[in-house]
Motif scaffolding. Sequence first.
Motif, PDB file in Angstrom:
ATOM      1  N   PHE A   1       3.874  -4.641   0.216  1.00  0.00           N
ATOM      2  CA  PHE A   1       2.249  -4.922   0.250  1.00  0.00           C
ATOM      3  C   PHE A   1       2.178  -4.371   1.567  1.00  0.00           C
ATOM      4  CE2 PHE A   1      -0.233  -8.113   1.463  1.00  0.00           C
ATOM      5  CZ  PHE A   1      -1.435  -8.099   0.791  1.00  0.00           C
ATOM      6  N   GLN A   2       2.317  -4.581   2.120  1.00  0.00           N
ATOM      7  CA  GLN A   2       1.651  -3.207   3.585  1.00  0.00           C
ATOM      8  C   GLN A   2       1.735  -1.561   3.268  1.00  0.00           C
ATOM      9  OE1 GLN A   2       3.994  -3.981   6.771  1.00  0.00           O
ATOM     10  NE2 GLN A   2       2.697  -5.561   7.959  1.00  0.00           N
ATOM     11  N   TYR A   3       2.490  -1.273   2.569  1.00  0.00           N
ATOM     12  CA  TYR A   3       2.358  -0.281   2.306  1.00  0.00           C
ATOM     13  C   TYR A   3       1.186   0.013   1.193  1.00  0.00           C
ATOM     14  CZ  TYR A   3       3.142   5.015   0.067  1.00  0.00           C
ATOM     15  OH  TYR A   3       2.841   5.466  -0.903  1.00  0.00           O
ATOM     16  N   VAL A   4       1.017  -0.625   0.379  1.00  0.00           N
ATOM     17  CA  VAL A   4      -0.058  -0.368  -0.823  1.00  0.00           C
ATOM     18  C   VAL A   4      -1.106  -0.916  -0.149  1.00  0.00           C
ATOM     19  CG1 VAL A   4      -1.011  -1.979  -3.064  1.00  0.00           C
ATOM     20  CG2 VAL A   4       1.312  -1.589  -2.790  1.00  0.00           C
ATOM     21  N   VAL A   5      -1.359  -2.088   0.890  1.00  0.00           N
ATOM     22  CA  VAL A   5      -2.670  -2.566   1.454  1.00  0.00           C
ATOM     23  C   VAL A   5      -3.327  -0.667   2.229  1.00  0.00           C
ATOM     24  CG1 VAL A   5      -4.237  -3.919   3.531  1.00  0.00           C
ATOM     25  CG2 VAL A   5      -2.488  -4.642   1.232  1.00  0.00           C
ATOM     26  N   ARG A   6      -2.017  -0.130   2.909  1.00  0.00           N
ATOM     27  CA  ARG A   6      -2.687   0.518   3.709  1.00  0.00           C
ATOM     28  C   ARG A   6      -2.763   2.187   3.415  1.00  0.00           C
ATOM     29  NH1 ARG A   6       1.528   3.714   5.933  1.00  0.00           N
ATOM     30  NH2 ARG A   6       2.948   2.041   5.060  1.00  0.00           N
ATOM     31  N   ARG A   7      -2.124   2.212   1.905  1.00  0.00           N
ATOM     32  CA  ARG A   7      -2.876   3.527   1.053  1.00  0.00           C
ATOM     33  C   ARG A   7      -4.404   3.046   0.497  1.00  0.00           C
ATOM     34  NH1 ARG A   7      -0.171   7.209  -1.373  1.00  0.00           N
ATOM     35  NH2 ARG A   7      -2.105   7.800  -1.962  1.00  0.00           N
ATOM     36  N   THR A   8      -3.954   1.873   0.102  1.00  0.00           N
ATOM     37  CA  THR A   8      -5.584   1.500  -0.393  1.00  0.00           C
ATOM     38  C   THR A   8      -6.783   1.430   0.820  1.00  0.00           C
ATOM     39  OG1 THR A   8      -4.258   0.222  -2.049  1.00  0.00           O
ATOM     40  CG2 THR A   8      -6.542  -0.063  -1.927  1.00  0.00           C
ATOM     41  N   LEU A   9      -6.992   1.138   1.759  1.00  0.00           N
ATOM     42  CA  LEU A   9      -7.577   1.138   2.605  1.00  0.00           C
ATOM     43  C   LEU A   9      -7.713   2.280   3.052  1.00  0.00           C
ATOM     44  CD1 LEU A   9      -6.894  -1.681   5.267  1.00  0.00           C
ATOM     45  CD2 LEU A   9      -8.495  -1.586   3.432  1.00  0.00           C
ATOM     46  N   GLY A  10      -6.169   3.562   3.043  1.00  0.00           N
ATOM     47  CA  GLY A  10      -6.672   5.271   3.045  1.00  0.00           C
ATOM     48  C   GLY A  10      -7.347   5.696   2.605  1.00  0.00           C
ATOM     49  N   SER A  11      -7.723   5.030   1.086  1.00  0.00           N
ATOM     50  CA  SER A  11      -8.747   5.793   0.166  1.00  0.00           C
ATOM     51  C   SER A  11      -9.775   6.326   0.438  1.00  0.00           C
ATOM     52  CB  SER A  11      -8.329   5.286  -1.337  1.00  0.00           C
ATOM     53  OG  SER A  11      -7.887   3.755  -1.687  1.00  0.00           O
TER      54      SER A  11
ATOM     55  N   ARG B   1       7.183   6.315  -7.467  1.00  0.00           N
ATOM     56  CA  ARG B   1       8.430   7.429  -7.264  1.00  0.00           C
ATOM     57  C   ARG B   1       9.483   6.423  -5.737  1.00  0.00           C
ATOM     58  NH1 ARG B   1       5.310  12.110  -4.370  1.00  0.00           N
ATOM     59  NH2 ARG B   1       7.290  12.576  -3.151  1.00  0.00           N
ATOM     60  N   GLY B   2       8.541   5.249  -5.309  1.00  0.00           N
ATOM     61  CA  GLY B   2       9.602   5.230  -4.268  1.00  0.00           C
ATOM     62  C   GLY B   2      10.420   3.786  -5.090  1.00  0.00           C
ATOM     63  N   LEU B   3       9.557   3.259  -5.915  1.00  0.00           N
ATOM     64  CA  LEU B   3      10.509   2.352  -7.144  1.00  0.00           C
ATOM     65  C   LEU B   3      11.929   3.891  -7.425  1.00  0.00           C
ATOM     66  CD1 LEU B   3       8.287  -0.233  -8.800  1.00  0.00           C
ATOM     67  CD2 LEU B   3       9.606   0.058  -6.617  1.00  0.00           C
ATOM     68  N   LEU B   4      11.519   4.273  -7.568  1.00  0.00           N
ATOM     69  CA  LEU B   4      13.022   4.950  -8.876  1.00  0.00           C
ATOM     70  C   LEU B   4      13.573   6.153  -7.763  1.00  0.00           C
ATOM     71  CD1 LEU B   4      10.951   6.908 -11.380  1.00  0.00           C
ATOM     72  CD2 LEU B   4      12.588   5.683 -11.701  1.00  0.00           C
ATOM     73  N   ASP B   5      13.509   6.090  -6.138  1.00  0.00           N
ATOM     74  CA  ASP B   5      14.281   7.128  -5.357  1.00  0.00           C
ATOM     75  C   ASP B   5      13.999   6.161  -4.608  1.00  0.00           C
ATOM     76  OD1 ASP B   5      15.379   8.757  -4.013  1.00  0.00           O
ATOM     77  OD2 ASP B   5      13.701   9.896  -3.921  1.00  0.00           O
ATOM     78  N   PRO B   6      15.358   5.421  -3.911  1.00  0.00           N
ATOM     79  CA  PRO B   6      15.937   4.567  -3.383  1.00  0.00           C
ATOM     80  C   PRO B   6      15.179   4.989  -1.638  1.00  0.00           C
ATOM     81  CG  PRO B   6      17.862   5.915  -4.387  1.00  0.00           C
ATOM     82  CD  PRO B   6      16.801   5.786  -5.097  1.00  0.00           C
ATOM     83  N   LYS B   7      15.209   6.254  -1.649  1.00  0.00           N
ATOM     84  CA  LYS B   7      15.546   6.982  -0.619  1.00  0.00           C
ATOM     85  C   LYS B   7      14.370   7.475   0.158  1.00  0.00           C
ATOM     86  CE  LYS B   7      18.369  10.558  -1.731  1.00  0.00           C
ATOM     87  NZ  LYS B   7      18.469  11.786  -2.239  1.00  0.00           N
ATOM     88  N   VAL B   8      12.986   6.749  -0.480  1.00  0.00           N
ATOM     89  CA  VAL B   8      11.657   6.729   0.012  1.00  0.00           C
ATOM     90  C   VAL B   8      11.741   5.054   0.403  1.00  0.00           C
ATOM     91  CG1 VAL B   8       9.177   6.364  -0.664  1.00  0.00           C
ATOM     92  CG2 VAL B   8      11.329   8.808  -1.859  1.00  0.00           C
ATOM     93  N   SER B   9      11.137   5.040   1.793  1.00  0.00           N
ATOM     94  CA  SER B   9      10.666   3.705   2.298  1.00  0.00           C
ATOM     95  C   SER B   9       9.404   4.049   2.525  1.00  0.00           C
ATOM     96  CB  SER B   9      11.690   4.393   3.346  1.00  0.00           C
ATOM     97  OG  SER B   9      11.089   4.851   4.774  1.00  0.00           O
ATOM     98  N   TYR B  10       9.353   3.153   2.609  1.00  0.00           N
ATOM     99  CA  TYR B  10       7.502   2.382   2.606  1.00  0.00           C
ATOM    100  C   TYR B  10       6.772   2.212   3.783  1.00  0.00           C
ATOM    101  CZ  TYR B  10       7.798   1.556  -2.436  1.00  0.00           C
ATOM    102  OH  TYR B  10       7.834   1.770  -3.847  1.00  0.00           O
ATOM    103  N   GLU B  11       7.555   3.177   5.104  1.00  0.00           N
ATOM    104  CA  GLU B  11       6.974   2.914   6.453  1.00  0.00           C
ATOM    105  C   GLU B  11       6.158   3.714   7.192  1.00  0.00           C
ATOM    106  OE1 GLU B  11       8.765   0.725   7.990  1.00  0.00           O
ATOM    107  OE2 GLU B  11      10.236   0.513   6.635  1.00  0.00           O
TER     108      GLU B  11
END
Lengths: 306, 296, 345
Positions: A2-12, A296-306
């Motif tokens: 959730f944080q990742y989505v918020v951060r990316r949204t703010l970033g745009s 992509r994050g959902l498909l690739d377990p190696k991606v983390s939302y840090e």
Amino acid sequence: MFQYVVRRTLGSIPTLFVLAAITFFMMRVAPGDPFSGNRRLTPEVLANLRRAFNLDLPLWEQFWRYIWGVLHFDFGPSIKNRDYSVSELIGIGFPTSLEVGMWAMLVAAIIGIALGIAGALRRNTSVDYSVGAIAMVGLAIPIFVIGPVAQSYFGLHLRWLPISGWGDSWTYRILPVLTLALPNIAYISRLMRGSMIEIMRTNYVRTARAKGLGERRTILRHALKGALLPVVAYLGPATAITITGSIVVEQIFSIPGIGRYFVDAAINRDYPLVMGVTLFYGSIVIFANLLTDIVRGLLDPKVSYE
Amino acid sequence: MSELAIQPGTSEEHGVQPGLSPFRASLHRFRKNRLAVLSCWVLAIIVLACFIGPLLLPTEADWDNTSAPIDLFSAHPFGTDDLGRDHLIRSLEGGRVSLGLGFFGAIVSVLISVVYGATAGYLGGWVDNWMMRAVDILLSVPFMFLVILINVGLGKSNTSLFVAVVITLWLTPAVIARGQAVSLRSREFIEAAKAGGMTPWQIILQHIAPNSVNVIIVYSSLLVLEIILTESFLSFLGIGVQAPAASWGTLVNDGAGRIESDLRLLLLPGSMLAAVLFCLNYITDGLRDAFDPNER
Amino acid sequence: MPSTPMSGDVLSEARATNAAAPILSVRDLSVRFKLPQGAVTAVDRVSFDLHRGEVVGIVGESGSGKSQILLSLMGLLASNGSATGSARFENTEILGRTAKELDGIRGSAMSMIFQDPMTSLNPYMRVSDQLTEVLMVHQGKSQREALGIAIDLLDRVRIPEARRRIGLYPHEFSGGMRQRVMIAMALLCRPSLLFADEPTTALDVTVQAQILELLGELARDLDAAVAIVTHDLGVIARLCDRVIVLYGGRIMEQGTLDEIFYDPRHPYTKGLLASTPRLDERTHGELLTIPGQPRAAMGDLPGCPFSPRCALRTAPCDSAMPPLVADAGGRRLACHNSPLEDRRP
């Protein structure tokens, strides 16, 4: 997540702001305004018109008024379509544009992925070469050439499909959707073929074969997911290409979407409409990029939302 | 997977003589790509035809022969339109505009992008940070909209079209050139140049930029393609090349409006445009394989 | 000049000590690869038997074709490779079968552990799914049943907290733990034939010993036949009952562990042992190396592939491959200049 989505949204937001700024100043710095070409208007009428559209205010004040409006989803009135605001015009055109665009993306994804897999699994056979040829056609023949040619052949010559227009029948959708899908079919099939070939060579696909899972299961369960990642990453650019293409396709097939307003607005220097549509489509592309990263994050377990 | 499946061939086996510079070796690899070489020839022929053809043939309208049909042995092998203008010559003239803009635009874009990217990459730090952030923001906008905005904003002239295309398309190569500069920055010969008293500006122009050439060469061919495509896209919509000038895009647009009466108006400029784009695609692929084997 | 290949009679006679019929019997196995520069023979007429309950080591340097033997038996050769000869597994021919035909036994009766656990597990699938699918495909077990068996097996390969960890992705395991997962995966259907291709090469030295011990223990429990391919004589010494020494795609020498380690006959075996550090022999001050490089075109040239590097080389070595001869005890040797008969008292 959730944080990742918020951060990316703010970033745009800065991106959208810069886009709004470029849009605004680009249109205002230019010599003349929408009314200057019209010689029939008396100076008083001209002054009144300019006042009505705030064109007489200092530039920076016009800009802040505009940004303030944009924050309230108010892109101002359209200059050429007097009775409508820009938001209303977008509201009228968007459902149609969305329908064509979504179908085109879906068709491009399905056909592109299927062609790419077929080419990769039948590498260096006639299947592979045909896939390559289709991709090359999609890359090299612009849709504004393919579109009219398709109109003339399927519409005029064979009379299978309507030449243009937009009715309730699905037959009106086929030519525009396929035309709009073609460039993305080309890109996606090339991407998919390359990544599938790479994945089929990996050690873990060899492991799956050693496990005796069968070719079908090996491909569907073990190879496909990894091979799809580059295609998913392409979702953002694909959206941009589809939106760009829709401007032309709507023009060719006389589809009442946003694209046609946009072209008219660009030709007639209808500032608010051009800015509104650019901002609107710009945010869709930014949103598509965000969505791409999440999927992509959902498909690739190696991606983390840090 | 196996020690055998991949056996690194020696340089001789790939037909490369020892002692070739990497650039020459890449060029050699490119020449082995038959499709790409053929595309170069076809492209060269089209370019020559477009630039020289209209000089040799009569370009004024032939009022005695309006709407002439295709007759390969007549004065107008591909016929004329309803105003008596020769289809072939119109298309060649349109090609001159499209190709000229494509090649010239690509050169200017590449120059800007290499200098910009090399500067950002070589200087590093906050300069790099801000320069590249600006590029990132511009890149996140669908570029066709930027081109349209700039072109309309600057007054929709042919000059403004050129400016709009160049301003928008230098972005991606700039990112690539920067990456190249970053990797070059810490190399010994740059240190040596610094020690030898060269200013940063001299180093950027004489060492960093020329060493990005391999990567940029692949991108240049892609740029020509993109510029031609963008220009014809806009011209098709009526916001590109303005009358009386015509490009393949405007000609295709004219043709598309009259598919019911005369398909040649669409097919002749359309197929010339497609042929050029085919060639440029194959050339780009060939250059990528030859100069940047790690890609793909 | 082709050599006289081992005939089946000599072999079965040679293995008279082991009463039971072999579970895998390989005859004249050759593996060839088509390369742009021409065809290359990676494995040249190799014959051997594997019996239940024994661990056989196949040792050789890189390029000796040792991995290709296992891959060809599993039907996993690269697309430019092909295998000829015969390989009978439980009296069924497995060479030259289609992937579809092999899928009945691959992963169940016959399975393989790969070299690199980092890349051999699918990074996009949970370990649980990668394990259970084997049982579901081969034995028709339900997801639930399969999960239970998989967890038990992860316990057996000593993965702590197996019940929780089975739901993780491979990248969340360490290298040693991943190789344990690979081993568990290979053993799920209790195979009677197990191949291991350099199973410890990619692991830390400390982990290697644990994995080898585990592998030996599990193989004994299953009473499976195990073929382990390695360049590491330490692995062989720790785990194997019999050793096959491979050079240039050919068998140079074969014998029990003691025979090979304490009484090597072939100059290559001797060189190999001399170039390996050993704790029990402090007499050598320095490690020896075998001079020269392996021949480029393996098996395609006449003569013994080792001859260019061999100290005992004589004229026949360059013209004819020495035949692989066997003695009554099952020991085999291919060398013109080292007699097999002359056994230690």
